[in-house]
Design a protein around this motif. Structure first.
Motif, PDB file in Angstrom:
ATOM      1  N   VAL A   1       0.856  -1.186   0.000  1.00  0.00           N
ATOM      2  CA  VAL A   1       0.000   0.000   0.000  1.00  0.00           C
ATOM      3  C   VAL A   1       0.885   1.227   0.000  1.00  0.00           C
ATOM      4  O   VAL A   1       1.864   1.279   0.718  1.00  0.00           O
ATOM      5  CB  VAL A   1      -0.904   0.004   1.244  1.00  0.00           C
ATOM      6  N   ALA A   2       0.553   2.189  -0.809  1.00  0.00           N
ATOM      7  CA  ALA A   2       1.273   3.461  -0.708  1.00  0.00           C
ATOM      8  C   ALA A   2       0.822   4.094   0.595  1.00  0.00           C
ATOM      9  O   ALA A   2      -0.043   4.947   0.655  1.00  0.00           O
ATOM     10  CB  ALA A   2       0.938   4.354  -1.896  1.00  0.00           C
ATOM     11  N   ALA A   3       1.446   3.609   1.659  1.00  0.00           N
ATOM     12  CA  ALA A   3       0.898   3.820   3.006  1.00  0.00           C
ATOM     13  C   ALA A   3       0.600   5.265   3.306  1.00  0.00           C
ATOM     14  O   ALA A   3      -0.514   5.622   3.674  1.00  0.00           O
ATOM     15  CB  ALA A   3       1.864   3.256   4.044  1.00  0.00           C
ATOM     16  N   ALA A   4       1.586   6.102   3.174  1.00  0.00           N
ATOM     17  CA  ALA A   4       1.385   7.476   3.632  1.00  0.00           C
ATOM     18  C   ALA A   4       0.497   8.266   2.707  1.00  0.00           C
ATOM     19  O   ALA A   4       0.155   9.393   3.008  1.00  0.00           O
ATOM     20  CB  ALA A   4       2.728   8.178   3.772  1.00  0.00           C
ATOM     21  N   ALA A   5       0.090   7.694   1.594  1.00  0.00           N
ATOM     22  CA  ALA A   5      -0.803   8.418   0.703  1.00  0.00           C
ATOM     23  C   ALA A   5      -2.124   8.740   1.371  1.00  0.00           C
ATOM     24  O   ALA A   5      -2.873   9.566   0.894  1.00  0.00           O
ATOM     25  CB  ALA A   5      -1.056   7.598  -0.567  1.00  0.00           C
ATOM     26  N   ALA A   6      -2.411   8.068   2.464  1.00  0.00           N
ATOM     27  CA  ALA A   6      -3.665   8.347   3.144  1.00  0.00           C
ATOM     28  C   ALA A   6      -3.505   8.591   4.625  1.00  0.00           C
ATOM     29  O   ALA A   6      -4.473   8.759   5.320  1.00  0.00           O
ATOM     30  CB  ALA A   6      -4.643   7.182   2.924  1.00  0.00           C
ATOM     31  N   TRP A   7      -2.281   8.609   5.128  1.00  0.00           N
ATOM     32  CA  TRP A   7      -2.115   8.678   6.573  1.00  0.00           C
ATOM     33  C   TRP A   7      -2.721   9.927   7.159  1.00  0.00           C
ATOM     34  O   TRP A   7      -3.394   9.878   8.164  1.00  0.00           O
ATOM     35  CB  TRP A   7      -0.639   8.618   6.945  1.00  0.00           C
ATOM     36  N   GLY A   8      -2.442  11.066   6.549  1.00  0.00           N
ATOM     37  CA  GLY A   8      -2.870  12.306   7.188  1.00  0.00           C
ATOM     38  C   GLY A   8      -4.092  12.911   6.555  1.00  0.00           C
ATOM     39  O   GLY A   8      -4.388  14.061   6.814  1.00  0.00           O
ATOM     40  N   LEU A   9      -4.794  12.176   5.713  1.00  0.00           N
ATOM     41  CA  LEU A   9      -5.931  12.780   5.037  1.00  0.00           C
ATOM     42  C   LEU A   9      -6.986  13.186   6.040  1.00  0.00           C
ATOM     43  O   LEU A   9      -7.366  12.438   6.922  1.00  0.00           O
ATOM     44  CB  LEU A   9      -6.513  11.767   4.040  1.00  0.00           C
TER      45      LEU A   9
ATOM     46  N   LEU B   1       2.046  10.362   9.910  1.00  0.00           N
ATOM     47  CA  LEU B   1       2.443  11.640   9.328  1.00  0.00           C
ATOM     48  C   LEU B   1       1.230  12.526   9.050  1.00  0.00           C
ATOM     49  O   LEU B   1       0.459  12.265   8.131  1.00  0.00           O
ATOM     50  CB  LEU B   1       3.194  11.403   8.013  1.00  0.00           C
ATOM     51  N   PRO B   2       1.039  13.576   9.808  1.00  0.00           N
ATOM     52  CA  PRO B   2       0.026  14.564   9.444  1.00  0.00           C
ATOM     53  C   PRO B   2       0.497  15.318   8.203  1.00  0.00           C
ATOM     54  O   PRO B   2       1.606  15.849   8.186  1.00  0.00           O
ATOM     55  CB  PRO B   2      -0.039  15.483  10.661  1.00  0.00           C
ATOM     56  N   GLY B   3      -0.301  15.357   7.185  1.00  0.00           N
ATOM     57  CA  GLY B   3       0.083  16.030   5.954  1.00  0.00           C
ATOM     58  C   GLY B   3      -0.531  15.352   4.752  1.00  0.00           C
ATOM     59  O   GLY B   3      -1.553  14.680   4.861  1.00  0.00           O
ATOM     60  N   MET B   4       0.112  15.490   3.594  1.00  0.00           N
ATOM     61  CA  MET B   4      -0.393  14.888   2.362  1.00  0.00           C
ATOM     62  C   MET B   4       0.780  14.472   1.490  1.00  0.00           C
ATOM     63  O   MET B   4       1.874  15.033   1.575  1.00  0.00           O
ATOM     64  CB  MET B   4      -1.281  15.877   1.600  1.00  0.00           C
ATOM     65  N   SER B   5       0.529  13.486   0.639  1.00  0.00           N
ATOM     66  CA  SER B   5       1.552  13.107  -0.329  1.00  0.00           C
ATOM     67  C   SER B   5       1.634  14.166  -1.423  1.00  0.00           C
ATOM     68  O   SER B   5       0.701  14.960  -1.622  1.00  0.00           O
ATOM     69  CB  SER B   5       1.226  11.745  -0.940  1.00  0.00           C
ATOM     70  N   LEU B   6       2.750  14.189  -2.141  1.00  0.00           N
ATOM     71  CA  LEU B   6       2.891  15.151  -3.231  1.00  0.00           C
ATOM     72  C   LEU B   6       1.833  14.907  -4.302  1.00  0.00           C
ATOM     73  O   LEU B   6       1.358  15.845  -4.951  1.00  0.00           O
ATOM     74  CB  LEU B   6       4.297  15.054  -3.831  1.00  0.00           C
ATOM     75  N   GLN B   7       1.474  13.649  -4.497  1.00  0.00           N
ATOM     76  CA  GLN B   7       0.430  13.320  -5.459  1.00  0.00           C
ATOM     77  C   GLN B   7      -0.878  14.020  -5.083  1.00  0.00           C
ATOM     78  O   GLN B   7      -1.536  14.648  -5.919  1.00  0.00           O
ATOM     79  CB  GLN B   7       0.217  11.805  -5.486  1.00  0.00           C
TER      80      GLN B   7
ATOM     81  N   ARG C   1      13.955   2.579  -6.209  1.00  0.00           N
ATOM     82  CA  ARG C   1      13.323   1.997  -7.399  1.00  0.00           C
ATOM     83  C   ARG C   1      11.820   2.238  -7.519  1.00  0.00           C
ATOM     84  O   ARG C   1      11.202   1.724  -8.457  1.00  0.00           O
ATOM     85  CB  ARG C   1      13.597   0.495  -7.490  1.00  0.00           C
ATOM     86  N   ASP C   2      11.208   2.965  -6.603  1.00  0.00           N
ATOM     87  CA  ASP C   2       9.791   3.266  -6.764  1.00  0.00           C
ATOM     88  C   ASP C   2       9.488   4.693  -6.323  1.00  0.00           C
ATOM     89  O   ASP C   2       8.471   4.964  -5.686  1.00  0.00           O
ATOM     90  CB  ASP C   2       8.929   2.275  -5.972  1.00  0.00           C
ATOM     91  N   LEU C   3      10.388   5.614  -6.664  1.00  0.00           N
ATOM     92  CA  LEU C   3      10.152   7.020  -6.353  1.00  0.00           C
ATOM     93  C   LEU C   3       9.027   7.558  -7.229  1.00  0.00           C
ATOM     94  O   LEU C   3       9.039   7.396  -8.451  1.00  0.00           O
ATOM     95  CB  LEU C   3      11.426   7.835  -6.590  1.00  0.00           C
ATOM     96  N   LYS C   4       8.075   8.206  -6.589  1.00  0.00           N
ATOM     97  CA  LYS C   4       6.936   8.794  -7.289  1.00  0.00           C
ATOM     98  C   LYS C   4       6.240   9.737  -6.316  1.00  0.00           C
ATOM     99  O   LYS C   4       6.487   9.699  -5.102  1.00  0.00           O
ATOM    100  CB  LYS C   4       5.973   7.710  -7.780  1.00  0.00           C
ATOM    101  N   PRO C   5       5.359  10.604  -6.799  1.00  0.00           N
ATOM    102  CA  PRO C   5       4.709  11.574  -5.904  1.00  0.00           C
ATOM    103  C   PRO C   5       3.952  10.930  -4.749  1.00  0.00           C
ATOM    104  O   PRO C   5       3.882  11.497  -3.665  1.00  0.00           O
ATOM    105  CB  PRO C   5       3.760  12.333  -6.848  1.00  0.00           C
ATOM    106  N   GLY C   6       3.393   9.739  -4.966  1.00  0.00           N
ATOM    107  CA  GLY C   6       2.663   9.071  -3.903  1.00  0.00           C
ATOM    108  C   GLY C   6       3.543   8.530  -2.806  1.00  0.00           C
ATOM    109  O   GLY C   6       3.054   8.188  -1.725  1.00  0.00           O
ATOM    110  N   ASN C   7       4.843   8.423  -3.056  1.00  0.00           N
ATOM    111  CA  ASN C   7       5.771   7.895  -2.060  1.00  0.00           C
ATOM    112  C   ASN C   7       6.631   8.980  -1.421  1.00  0.00           C
ATOM    113  O   ASN C   7       7.634   8.678  -0.778  1.00  0.00           O
ATOM    114  CB  ASN C   7       6.679   6.835  -2.688  1.00  0.00           C
ATOM    115  N   ILE C   8       6.260  10.215  -1.632  1.00  0.00           N
ATOM    116  CA  ILE C   8       6.935  11.342  -0.972  1.00  0.00           C
ATOM    117  C   ILE C   8       5.860  12.151  -0.263  1.00  0.00           C
ATOM    118  O   ILE C   8       4.851  12.519  -0.858  1.00  0.00           O
ATOM    119  CB  ILE C   8       7.691  12.223  -1.976  1.00  0.00           C
TER     120      ILE C   8
END
Length: 561
Positions: A17-25, A331-337, A373-380
């Motif tokens: 799961v792109a875990a942090a993509a939803a952590w702080g939503l 992580l309170p916040g949002m992914s770059l995506q 090997r999997d850098l993308k906006p959803g992983n930052i």
């Protein structure tokens, strides 16, 4: 996942799961997180008690209103002796209605002590009313000389008591000791009331023993047993459901996202009360032992890294039922995506501000021989940490590869290349030469392109088409879509060079290049804090959005990954 034919692309979900993509939503970073030091089960029990008590109160309200309407439809039966009972009936109905409104107030969580007081009123007041009605009619019949009718009424009047006992046992969560005490007290009230009436005259006592008291005791006894067992069983089920949400020392709160092989939950350490995020990889969702090993490697690889811009791992292991899990910082916040999706392309200064932090994290990872090997906006992630805003966090090392000579971190099988098609370097998809840190440089360039323009480098409705575009086509200049500084545009295009030798040799070189841009100092902590306070997209309902920047691509080739 293997393919039966070489060169055939196979789509699989992203690495877990792109875990942090939803952590702080739904959480603004400046709002922070709070945790009260209370028993989590008691907190859950209070919410359960309020919802169950509200439903029981509404049922009682409907019942009292129905009988009140029935009485009012036949006004001729309301004599002077019954007018007092009617007034009491109306009063009890009004009180129950007020309690129902109080319990149903939207968005208002009541305290446990307040709910217990409401419980006493909601069930105690009808019990007193039933006892008074029973006493009134029994005594009235006895006074009129109709002893048999008085005893028969006792048997008929147990129906409201049976309903009240059952309603309490089924709806009100309790310990079995408390439930037994309360239910037995309520069950003894009508029997005690009948005994008091019977003690007035021997004939009345004989009639009660013959016609009503024994049947009343049996009926109320059965209702009491049903209520006690129902309370105990429902309480045990609630506790089991709560325990099912415990993984080791962690209590699962709410689900933040789900992917093909795992789920991410907001959780809390049972003793420390520290908020965290837990990724669960269930055995039935994993393809084989190789998949589980990949997730174990993600934990081990990330745990070796101590850079503040890399996600911190707290713990990992297996639950009793075979679920692999690992615990990360929340992580309170949002992914770059999500930031781009909700607010549009970012200004050049902010892109530089965030990318320099990511480069700093990659410096440590690459120095340790680890390729993401999997850098993308959803992983930052753009998070708030310690009062710092736009604090970049690098996530999801599930596809990590070791470049050490003796390293065993590579988990892609021979001939398997893994990555997200819109951000994967050409050499990772065609197997042309070794994969090193420059593959991450390419992916970071593609991420910067998306941050600046709000669109990927190459678009396509099929992953294979996007892969071929990355291998064979030159990207459009970002300035075609947005106005950006020339120096930053050249940096992004250099990162997107087809040949690794034409890119920056290391994350340190890329960080130095970004630092030399004209807009390198244009974004600061002050501006970041102001943005989150004034333009935070926290109110956007995107909690269920997970890994929105596309699935992970697995391509079989004849070369080693």
């Amino acid at each position: 996942m293997d393919s039966s034919r070489e060169g055939t692309p196979v789509m699989t979900p992203a690495s877990g799961v792109a875990a942090a993509a939803a952590w702080g939503l739904g959480f603004c970073p400046h709002r922070g997180l709070t945790s009260k030091v209370t028993d989590p089960f008691q907190q859950q029990l209070a919410g359960l008690l309020q919802s169950r008590l509200r439903l029981a109160t509404l049922i009682l309200l409907v019942g009292f209103l129905a009988y009140l309407v029935q009485i009012l439809l036949v006004p001729s039966e309301i004599d002077a002796n019954k007018s007092g009972l009617l007034t009491q009936h109306i009063g009890v109905t009004i009180v129950i209605a007020v309690c129902a409104a109080w319990l149903s107030a939207p968005g208002k969580a009541r305290r446990f002590r307040e709910l217990r007081i409401a419980e006493l009123i909601v069930f105690g007041l009808p019990a007193l009313f039933f006892a008074n009605v029973q006493f009134h009619y029994t005594c009235a019949a006895f006074t009129a000389g109709d002893v048999v009718s008085a005893s028969l009424y006792l048997d008929a009047s147990t129906i409201p008591w049976i309903l009240l006992l059952t309603l309490y046992g089924v709806f009100v969560p309790n310990s079995w000791v408390r439930a037994t005490f309360v239910i037995l007290v309520m069950a003894m009230v009508p029997i005690g009331m009948a005994t008091m009436v019977g003690m007035r005259h021997q004939a009345m006592w004989d009639a009660l023993m013959t016609n009503g008291l024994i049947d009343c005791g049996l009926n109320l006894g059965m209702a009491a047993l049903i209520g006690i067992y129902g309370s105990h069983r429902f309480g045990a089920l609630e506790k089991e459901a709560y325990d099912a949400r415990r993984i080791g020392m962690y209590t699962l709160r709410e689900k933040l996202g789900a992917g093909g092989m795992g789920e991410v939950f907001h959780a809390e350490h049972h003793l420390l009360k520290r908020p965290c995020a837990i990724k669960l990889i269930r055995p039935e969702r994993a393809d084989d032992s190789h998949t589980i090993a990949r997730f174990e490697s993600e934990v081990q690889a990330t745990a070796k890294l101590s850079h503040p811009n890399t996600i911190e791992i707290y713990d990992y292991g297996y639950s009793d039922d075979g679920v692999f899990y690992y615990v990360m910082e929340y992580l309170p916040g949002m992914s770059l995506q999500q930031l781009v999706d909700s607010s549009g392309p970012m200004p050049a200064s902010r892109v530089i501000f965030l990318l320099r932090q990511v480069c700093s994290a990659l410096r440590e990872a690459h120095a340790s021989g680890l390729i993401h090997r999997d850098l993308k906006p959803g992983n930052i992630f753009a998070a708030e940490r310690g009062g710092l805003y736009d604090f970049a966090k690098l996530l999801d090392f599930g596809l990590v590869k070791s470049t050490d000579a003796g390293g065993d971190m590579t988990l892609s099988r021979e001939g398997v290349v893994v990555g997200s098609p819109q951000y994967a370097a050409p050499e990772t998809t065609i197997g042309d030469g070794p994969i090193d840190a420059r593959a991450d440089i390419y992916s970071l360039g593609a991420t910067a392109y998306y941050m600046l323009t709000g669109r990927p480098v190459f678009e396509g409705d099929r992953a294979l088409k996007v892969v071929f575009a990355h291998v064979n086509q030159s990207p459009e200049r970002p300035s075609r879509y947005v106005d950006i500084p020339d120096d930053l545009e050249e940096i992004v295009l250099k990162c997107l060079s087809k040949q690794p030798d034409d890119r920056y040799a290391s994350a340190a070189d890329l960080e130095d290049a970004l630092a030399s841009c004209v807009d390198a100092d244009g974004w600061s902590q002050q501006r970041a804090a102001q943005w989150w306070r004034q333009e935070s997209p926290c109110c956007h309902s995107s909690r269920d959005t997970v890994d929105t920047d596309g699935p992970t691509l697995v391509v079989e080739t004849t070369a080693n990954a």
